[in-house]
Design an enzyme around this catalytic site. Structure first.
Site, PDB file in Angstrom:
ATOM      1  N   GLU A  93       0.836  -1.197   0.000  1.00 44.16           N
ATOM      2  CA  GLU A  93       0.000   0.000   0.000  1.00 44.16           C
ATOM      3  C   GLU A  93       0.876   1.254   0.000  1.00 44.16           C
ATOM      4  OE1 GLU A  93      -1.446   1.751   3.634  1.00 44.16           O
ATOM      5  OE2 GLU A  93      -1.352  -0.237   4.572  1.00 44.16           O
ATOM      6  N   LYS A 140      -5.792  10.353   0.843  1.00 47.99           N
ATOM      7  CA  LYS A 140      -5.895   8.998   1.375  1.00 47.99           C
ATOM      8  C   LYS A 140      -7.066   8.324   0.669  1.00 47.99           C
ATOM      9  CE  LYS A 140      -6.204   6.531   5.768  1.00 47.99           C
ATOM     10  NZ  LYS A 140      -6.405   6.688   7.233  1.00 47.99           N
ATOM     11  N   VAL A 195      -5.801  -0.072   2.556  1.00 43.27           N
ATOM     12  CA  VAL A 195      -5.923  -1.526   2.420  1.00 43.27           C
ATOM     13  C   VAL A 195      -6.965  -1.894   1.369  1.00 43.27           C
ATOM     14  CG1 VAL A 195      -6.659  -3.637   3.602  1.00 43.27           C
ATOM     15  CG2 VAL A 195      -5.102  -2.058   4.738  1.00 43.27           C
ATOM     16  N   LYS A 253      -5.101  -3.337  14.203  1.00 46.89           N
ATOM     17  CA  LYS A 253      -4.459  -2.284  14.981  1.00 46.89           C
ATOM     18  C   LYS A 253      -5.011  -2.250  16.401  1.00 46.89           C
ATOM     19  CE  LYS A 253      -3.537   0.395  10.851  1.00 46.89           C
ATOM     20  NZ  LYS A 253      -3.968   1.487   9.966  1.00 46.89           N
TER      21      LYS A 253
END
Length: 323
Positions: free
Chosen positions: A45, A107, A127, A171
């Site tokens: 990514e 983003k 992702v 995460k």
């Protein structure tokens, strides 16, 4: 009890790349050659480059990650949108441009792709967007740091995109048990690498037992192959724990996470701005320990992901020769 899977190797062909040319997607020569000749390719990514850390640290880290992939027998394919053109594989100059632009680059999640392309903008793929382009190119292994949780987009795309995501788990700033439950409802195979416990990004331990366990890159390759052969259409999540010597102290990280979450809520930070804010704030609160851990886990994921991609293509090559 953790499940183990072993299957007989079968040929898995990649889609012809001409369809990507027709769609205006640019495939780097090195990546195109690897895909055509059956060499392992690892998708990477670009959000981690533009939004993950400052320049030049982001550029140097991206270079090191690509070098690790190459050193372990595979070809890196960093994915981004540059001037409205989706790119699968970047040159060194393009990688540095992305790193220098930093957060000025949009983003870009899967939902944002049409908008960024239509505006001829620059997009750092998350992702979900990276998985989409990797799948289009027939790239079966994608390496990242960690995936988002139940309120993010990345994990939902795992349910309908047949790509194996190699990461350090969910995460730890997010709700890991709920995320694992959601992945189950989406039919996503969740695997922990050489451990029974699903990793928690900064730390090897989450307190959540993994549904499946694989103890070698060969086993991981078997799982990917079985998924593809059966045409399940879903992705695979392979959680690789950060090496213990690089893990930040779990107690300090958890304390910083809770402080950062309260701060984000009080400041009204929401949507896709939450994760970048939390990662940045947690890094500040831990005195840089979390960023150092982040860099090391991405490098370790790249090493494991490259070996998985190589193991997959090696067995496919052997099958082709014997058939």
């Amino acid at each position: 009890m953790a499940c183990r899977i072993s299957v007989i190797s079968r040929h898995i062909s990649s889609p012809p790349l001409e369809h990507l040319d027709d769609l205006g997607v640019r495939v780097a020569p090195e990546v195109r050659s690897a895909l055509s000749s059956g060499v392992g390719v690892v998708a990477l990514e670009s959000t981690i480059v533009s939004h993950g850390m400052p320049y030049p640290q982001n550029f140097h880290t991206a270079q090191e990650v690509e070098s690790i992939v190459r050193a372990n027998g595979a070809v890196p394919a960093t994915i981004a949108i540059l001037d409205g053109v989706p790119c699968i594989g970047l040159s060194l100059a393009e990688l540095e441009r992305l790193a220098k632009l930093g957060t000025m680059v949009s983003k870009t999640a899967r939902r944002d792709i049409p908008y960024v392309i239509a505006r001829r903008g620059n997009g750092a793929t998350t992702v979900s967007a990276t998985m989409f382009f990797a799948s289009k190119a027939g790239i079966k292994v994608f390496v990242t740091g960690g995936i988002g949780g139940v309120h993010r987009q990345g994990e939902s795309k795992l349910g309908k995109t047949p790509v194996a995501v190699v990461c350090a788990g969910v995460k730890s700033i997010l709700d890991i048990p709920r995320t694992l439950e959601y992945l189950e409802t989406q039919g996503v195979t969740v695997v922990s690498y050489s451990t029974d416990e699903f990793p928690a990004f900064f730390t090897p331990n989450s307190g959540c037992k993994a549904p499946c366990r694989a103890d070698s890159v060969e086993e991981c390759a078997d799982i990917i192959e079985a998924n593809t052969k059966l045409g399940l259409g879903s992705g695979i999540l392979i959680g690789v724990p950060i090496p213990a010597e690089h893990a930040a102290a779990a107690k300090n990280v958890e304390s910083a996470i809770q402080s950062a979450l309260h701060e984000a809520e009080s400041r009204g930070i929401a949507g896709n701005s939450v994760t970048p804010f939390l990662l940045k704030r947690v890094n500040e609160l831990t005195g840089g320990d979390s960023l150092a851990a982040n860099i090391q886990l991405v490098k370790n994921n790249a090493l494991v992901g490259a070996k998985i991609a190589t193991a997959l293509t090696t067995r496919l090559s052997r099958f082709t020769k014997s058939s």
